[in-house]
Design a protein around this motif. Structure first.
Motif, PDB file in Angstrom:
ATOM      1  N   GLY A 113      54.225  44.666  39.968  1.00 17.06           N
ATOM      2  CA  GLY A 113      53.032  45.741  40.580  1.00 17.06           C
ATOM      3  C   GLY A 113      52.035  44.836  41.247  1.00 17.06           C
ATOM      4  N   ASP A 114      50.976  45.375  41.256  1.00 15.60           N
ATOM      5  CA  ASP A 114      49.676  45.049  42.098  1.00 15.60           C
ATOM      6  C   ASP A 114      49.093  43.456  41.419  1.00 15.60           C
ATOM      7  OD1 ASP A 114      47.531  44.736  43.576  1.00 15.60           O
ATOM      8  OD2 ASP A 114      46.479  46.470  42.883  1.00 15.60           O
ATOM      9  N   THR A 115      49.267  42.690  42.263  1.00 20.75           N
ATOM     10  CA  THR A 115      48.697  41.327  41.797  1.00 20.75           C
ATOM     11  C   THR A 115      47.222  41.417  41.683  1.00 20.75           C
ATOM     12  OG1 THR A 115      48.661  40.492  44.074  1.00 20.75           O
ATOM     13  CG2 THR A 115      50.753  39.770  42.767  1.00 20.75           C
ATOM     14  N   ASP A 116      46.373  42.227  42.713  1.00 24.65           N
ATOM     15  CA  ASP A 116      44.883  42.124  42.637  1.00 24.65           C
ATOM     16  C   ASP A 116      44.585  42.548  40.962  1.00 24.65           C
ATOM     17  OD1 ASP A 116      44.836  41.140  44.822  1.00 24.65           O
ATOM     18  OD2 ASP A 116      44.285  43.171  45.867  1.00 24.65           O
ATOM     19  N   TYR A 117      45.303  43.491  40.620  1.00 23.23           N
ATOM     20  CA  TYR A 117      45.115  43.937  39.094  1.00 23.23           C
ATOM     21  C   TYR A 117      44.984  42.933  37.937  1.00 23.23           C
ATOM     22  CZ  TYR A 117      45.569  46.258  34.488  1.00 23.23           C
ATOM     23  OH  TYR A 117      45.312  46.425  33.353  1.00 23.23           O
ATOM     24  N   TRP A 118      46.006  42.016  38.088  1.00 21.37           N
ATOM     25  CA  TRP A 118      45.860  40.937  36.960  1.00 21.37           C
ATOM     26  C   TRP A 118      44.944  39.896  37.375  1.00 21.37           C
ATOM     27  CZ3 TRP A 118      47.915  41.867  32.574  1.00 21.37           C
ATOM     28  CH2 TRP A 118      49.073  42.616  32.620  1.00 21.37           C
ATOM     29  N   LEU A 119      44.914  39.645  38.835  1.00 19.40           N
ATOM     30  CA  LEU A 119      43.832  38.442  39.087  1.00 19.40           C
ATOM     31  C   LEU A 119      42.520  38.818  38.956  1.00 19.40           C
ATOM     32  CD1 LEU A 119      45.591  37.087  42.530  1.00 19.40           C
ATOM     33  CD2 LEU A 119      45.508  36.203  40.327  1.00 19.40           C
ATOM     34  N   TYR A 120      42.147  40.244  39.202  1.00 22.26           N
ATOM     35  CA  TYR A 120      40.690  40.486  39.190  1.00 22.26           C
ATOM     36  C   TYR A 120      40.276  41.530  38.010  1.00 22.26           C
ATOM     37  CZ  TYR A 120      41.128  38.695  43.735  1.00 22.26           C
ATOM     38  OH  TYR A 120      41.234  37.534  44.905  1.00 22.26           O
ATOM     39  N   HIS A 121      41.212  42.556  37.662  1.00 22.65           N
ATOM     40  CA  HIS A 121      40.734  43.557  36.799  1.00 22.65           C
ATOM     41  C   HIS A 121      40.967  42.689  35.310  1.00 22.65           C
ATOM     42  CE1 HIS A 121      40.065  47.157  34.558  1.00 22.65           C
ATOM     43  NE2 HIS A 121      41.128  46.728  33.926  1.00 22.65           N
ATOM     44  N   GLU A 122      42.089  42.104  35.177  1.00 25.48           N
ATOM     45  CA  GLU A 122      42.479  41.573  33.877  1.00 25.48           C
ATOM     46  C   GLU A 122      41.650  39.984  33.870  1.00 25.48           C
ATOM     47  OE1 GLU A 122      43.656  42.585  31.161  1.00 25.48           O
ATOM     48  OE2 GLU A 122      43.791  44.503  31.928  1.00 25.48           O
ATOM     49  N   ASN A 123      41.245  39.500  34.860  1.00 30.00           N
ATOM     50  CA  ASN A 123      40.531  38.219  35.040  1.00 30.00           C
ATOM     51  C   ASN A 123      41.218  37.060  34.930  1.00 30.00           C
ATOM     52  OD1 ASN A 123      37.812  39.844  35.131  1.00 30.00           O
ATOM     53  ND2 ASN A 123      38.000  39.950  32.872  1.00 30.00           N
ATOM     54  N   VAL A 124      42.414  37.146  35.258  1.00 32.79           N
ATOM     55  CA  VAL A 124      43.369  35.926  35.268  1.00 32.79           C
ATOM     56  C   VAL A 124      42.750  34.739  36.093  1.00 32.79           C
ATOM     57  CG1 VAL A 124      45.705  34.926  35.885  1.00 32.79           C
ATOM     58  CG2 VAL A 124      45.379  37.316  34.541  1.00 32.79           C
ATOM     59  N   LEU A 125      42.202  35.263  37.278  1.00 27.87           N
ATOM     60  CA  LEU A 125      41.534  34.359  38.269  1.00 27.87           C
ATOM     61  C   LEU A 125      40.594  33.388  37.586  1.00 27.87           C
ATOM     62  CD1 LEU A 125      42.341  33.856  41.075  1.00 27.87           C
ATOM     63  CD2 LEU A 125      40.604  35.500  41.803  1.00 27.87           C
ATOM     64  N   ASP A 126      39.539  34.142  36.786  1.00 27.69           N
ATOM     65  CA  ASP A 126      38.488  33.501  36.134  1.00 27.69           C
ATOM     66  C   ASP A 126      39.152  32.278  35.036  1.00 27.69           C
ATOM     67  OD1 ASP A 126      36.730  34.905  37.367  1.00 27.69           O
ATOM     68  OD2 ASP A 126      36.356  36.571  35.819  1.00 27.69           O
ATOM     69  N   GLU A 127      40.194  32.933  34.348  1.00 24.35           N
ATOM     70  CA  GLU A 127      40.959  31.881  33.561  1.00 24.35           C
ATOM     71  C   GLU A 127      41.396  30.669  34.155  1.00 24.35           C
ATOM     72  OE1 GLU A 127      41.468  32.028  30.254  1.00 24.35           O
ATOM     73  OE2 GLU A 127      41.555  34.289  29.657  1.00 24.35           O
ATOM     74  N   LEU A 128      41.902  30.873  35.505  1.00 22.19           N
ATOM     75  CA  LEU A 128      42.404  29.773  36.049  1.00 22.19           C
ATOM     76  C   LEU A 128      41.296  29.064  36.735  1.00 22.19           C
ATOM     77  CD1 LEU A 128      45.075  31.671  38.298  1.00 22.19           C
ATOM     78  CD2 LEU A 128      45.517  30.228  36.287  1.00 22.19           C
ATOM     79  N   LYS A 129      40.339  29.362  37.130  1.00 25.24           N
ATOM     80  CA  LYS A 129      38.951  28.643  37.531  1.00 25.24           C
ATOM     81  C   LYS A 129      38.505  27.913  36.161  1.00 25.24           C
ATOM     82  CE  LYS A 129      37.585  31.995  40.830  1.00 25.24           C
ATOM     83  NZ  LYS A 129      36.536  33.078  41.214  1.00 25.24           N
ATOM     84  N   LYS A 130      38.493  28.450  35.140  1.00 17.94           N
ATOM     85  CA  LYS A 130      38.087  27.749  34.030  1.00 17.94           C
ATOM     86  C   LYS A 130      38.679  26.373  33.567  1.00 17.94           C
ATOM     87  CE  LYS A 130      38.765  29.202  29.638  1.00 17.94           C
ATOM     88  NZ  LYS A 130      38.834  30.097  28.643  1.00 17.94           N
TER      89      LYS A 130
END
Length: 187
Positions: free
Chosen positions: A20-37
């Motif tokens: 589905g929508d990659t933005d959901y996982w990257l932003y809503h589920e905060n995967v992007l924040d985990e990757l940045k960490k």
């Protein structure tokens, strides 16, 4: 006897895909924040890519009636290529964290760009992969020769595609500038 030199730094990238929508996982589920960490600031996120046109393999795990979309993500800081095994164990743990009933909802294929190659990490041994450590192997997926990416028989189909190679070229160009600054700072 050859002289051992300081190793070149590389640009880590992730091929991120999800149902589905990659933005959901990257932003809503905060995967992007985990990757940045774990990997630092992000300097590039591609537009959404249709990953499913290359394979239906992941639908068995991610869902039969969903479209699998992907993005390429690049990190600003340069690291040692020797970090690849640790990086793959980190991304594996993140995949497990977001899994539901043992089935992945996100896939994080980590690798790096060097000026001569694009390398991916894998947990699966194969004849074209070199063991690193911690159960992780490295595969040269593409080589950069005569100003273009060269794929191999073993290269994943999506990375043979011009759309993906154009994105990797864009990230490689950013990497070359970062590498130039890094090299000039070492003198």
């Amino acid at each position: 006897m050859g002289k051992i030199k300081d190793i070149d730094r590389v640009n880590y990238v992730i091929h991120f895909f999800s149902a589905g929508d990659t933005d959901y996982w990257l932003y809503h589920e905060n995967v992007l924040d985990e990757l940045k960490k774990h990997f630092g600031e992000i300097d590039y996120i591609s537009d959404e890519l249709d990953f499913q046109k290359y394979t239906y393999y992941y639908n068995m795990e991610m869902g039969q009636n969903v479209k699998i979309k992907a993005r390429m993500i690049s990190f600003k800081n340069l690291y040692s290529p020797g970090f690849l095994a640790d990086a793959k164990t980190i991304t594996n743990s993140l995949e497990a964290k977001y899994a539901v009933d043992g089935k992945r909802k996100i896939n994080l294929d980590i690798g790096y760009i060097h000026h001569m190659q694009f390398v991916l990490a894998s947990t699966k041994p194969w004849g074209n992969r070199i063991y690193l450590s911690k159960g992780i192997y490295a595969e040269i997926t593409l080589m950069y020769v005569y100003e273009q990416w060269k794929a191999f028989d073993h290269s994943y189909q999506n990375f043979k595609d011009k759309e993906y190679q154009d994105i990797l070229t864009e990230i490689r160009n950013m990497y070359l500038e970062k590498r130039r600054k890094w090299l000039s700072g070492r003198k």
